[in-house]
Design a protein around this motif. Structure first.
Motif, PDB file in Angstrom:
ATOM      1  N   LEU A 166      22.707  14.482   1.720  1.00 13.07           N
ATOM      2  CA  LEU A 166      22.692  13.167   1.814  1.00 13.07           C
ATOM      3  C   LEU A 166      22.566  12.164   0.526  1.00 13.07           C
ATOM      4  CD1 LEU A 166      19.487  13.670   4.236  1.00 13.07           C
ATOM      5  CD2 LEU A 166      21.712  13.123   4.960  1.00 13.07           C
ATOM      6  N   THR A 167      23.171  10.932   0.761  1.00 11.64           N
ATOM      7  CA  THR A 167      22.952  10.219  -0.250  1.00 11.64           C
ATOM      8  C   THR A 167      21.450   9.360  -0.504  1.00 11.64           C
ATOM      9  OG1 THR A 167      23.877   8.251   1.001  1.00 11.64           O
ATOM     10  CG2 THR A 167      25.511   9.649  -0.066  1.00 11.64           C
ATOM     11  N   ALA A 205      18.646   2.774  -3.574  1.00 13.39           N
ATOM     12  CA  ALA A 205      19.627   3.183  -2.602  1.00 13.39           C
ATOM     13  C   ALA A 205      20.826   2.098  -3.037  1.00 13.39           C
ATOM     14  CB  ALA A 205      19.235   2.987  -1.454  1.00 13.39           C
ATOM     15  N   ARG A 206      22.125   2.345  -3.156  1.00 11.92           N
ATOM     16  CA  ARG A 206      23.191   1.250  -3.286  1.00 11.92           C
ATOM     17  C   ARG A 206      23.443   0.683  -2.410  1.00 11.92           C
ATOM     18  NH1 ARG A 206      23.462   1.193  -9.163  1.00 11.92           N
ATOM     19  NH2 ARG A 206      23.425   3.230  -9.876  1.00 11.92           N
ATOM     20  N   ALA A 227      31.013   3.267   2.352  1.00 14.18           N
ATOM     21  CA  ALA A 227      30.764   3.954   1.070  1.00 14.18           C
ATOM     22  C   ALA A 227      31.392   5.308   0.987  1.00 14.18           C
ATOM     23  CB  ALA A 227      29.568   3.895   0.407  1.00 14.18           C
ATOM     24  N   ARG A 228      30.764   6.284   2.111  1.00 18.40           N
ATOM     25  CA  ARG A 228      31.414   7.678   2.208  1.00 18.40           C
ATOM     26  C   ARG A 228      32.994   7.762   2.332  1.00 18.40           C
ATOM     27  NH1 ARG A 228      28.149  12.947   2.713  1.00 18.40           N
ATOM     28  NH2 ARG A 228      26.282  12.098   2.373  1.00 18.40           N
ATOM     29  N   VAL A 259      28.949  12.656  -2.673  1.00 19.17           N
ATOM     30  CA  VAL A 259      27.574  12.227  -2.475  1.00 19.17           C
ATOM     31  C   VAL A 259      27.193  11.680  -4.130  1.00 19.17           C
ATOM     32  CG1 VAL A 259      24.928  13.181  -2.599  1.00 19.17           C
ATOM     33  CG2 VAL A 259      26.836  13.755  -0.722  1.00 19.17           C
ATOM     34  N   GLN A 260      27.506  12.181  -5.069  1.00 17.71           N
ATOM     35  CA  GLN A 260      26.941  11.946  -6.523  1.00 17.71           C
ATOM     36  C   GLN A 260      27.804  10.403  -6.826  1.00 17.71           C
ATOM     37  OE1 GLN A 260      24.659  12.701  -8.268  1.00 17.71           O
ATOM     38  NE2 GLN A 260      24.296  14.156  -6.736  1.00 17.71           N
TER      39      GLN A 260
END
Length: 143
Positions: free
Chosen positions: A34-35, A74-75, A85-86, A100-101
């Motif tokens: 998870l992000t 959180a971005r 984003a993913r 994730v990073q």
């Protein structure tokens, strides 16, 4: 005879080489990392569900600190933007950990991304294209 101790034990964990502890090496765990934005969304959904069901919202130090942390770092604030984003750093091009990073850190330059995530071995120009897409998603989100 050499005695193996915690101090001179061989390194079996090194994120820069994508070597993780035993509990993180299975495919299911890797695919579902998870992000920080994902965790923020999950906590929000948990609270909404608890309120809708008339249950109390968790109120303990760990939960509250986690909520504060993800709210700060959180971005991408909502689920749709976090998903976008993913997709900007697709798993076809990156290992799950790298993906994730990159979403968590949102580096602006390829050199910065490689310094923060040494396991990335992509050429700078191609990596910069992914980072530009990620930056564009971040700039276009409604806050």
């Amino acid at each position: 005879m050499s005695r193996v101790t915690e101090r001179n034990k061989p390194d079996d964990e090194d994120a820069s080489q994508l070597k993780f502890p035993a509990g993180f090496n299975d495919e299911d765990t890797l695919r579902h990392m998870l992000t920080i934005s994902d965790v923020k969304v999950l906590l929000e959904v948990t609270e909404m569900t608890a309120q809708a069901e008339g249950k109390p919202i968790p109120d303990n130090p760990v939960y509250n600190k986690t909520k504060d942390y993800v709210s700060t770092f959180a971005r991408f604030p909502d689920q749709e933007v976090a998903h976008q984003a993913r997709s900007d750093v697709p798993e076809e091009n990156f290992q799950f950990y790298e993906q994730v990073q990159l979403v968590n850190l949102c580096p602006m330059e390829a050199e910065e991304a490689k310094a923060l995530i040494p396991s990335i071995k992509m050429d700078d120009e191609q990596l910069q294209g992914f980072l530009d897409n990620l930056t564009l998603t971040r700039k276009n989100q409604q806050v």
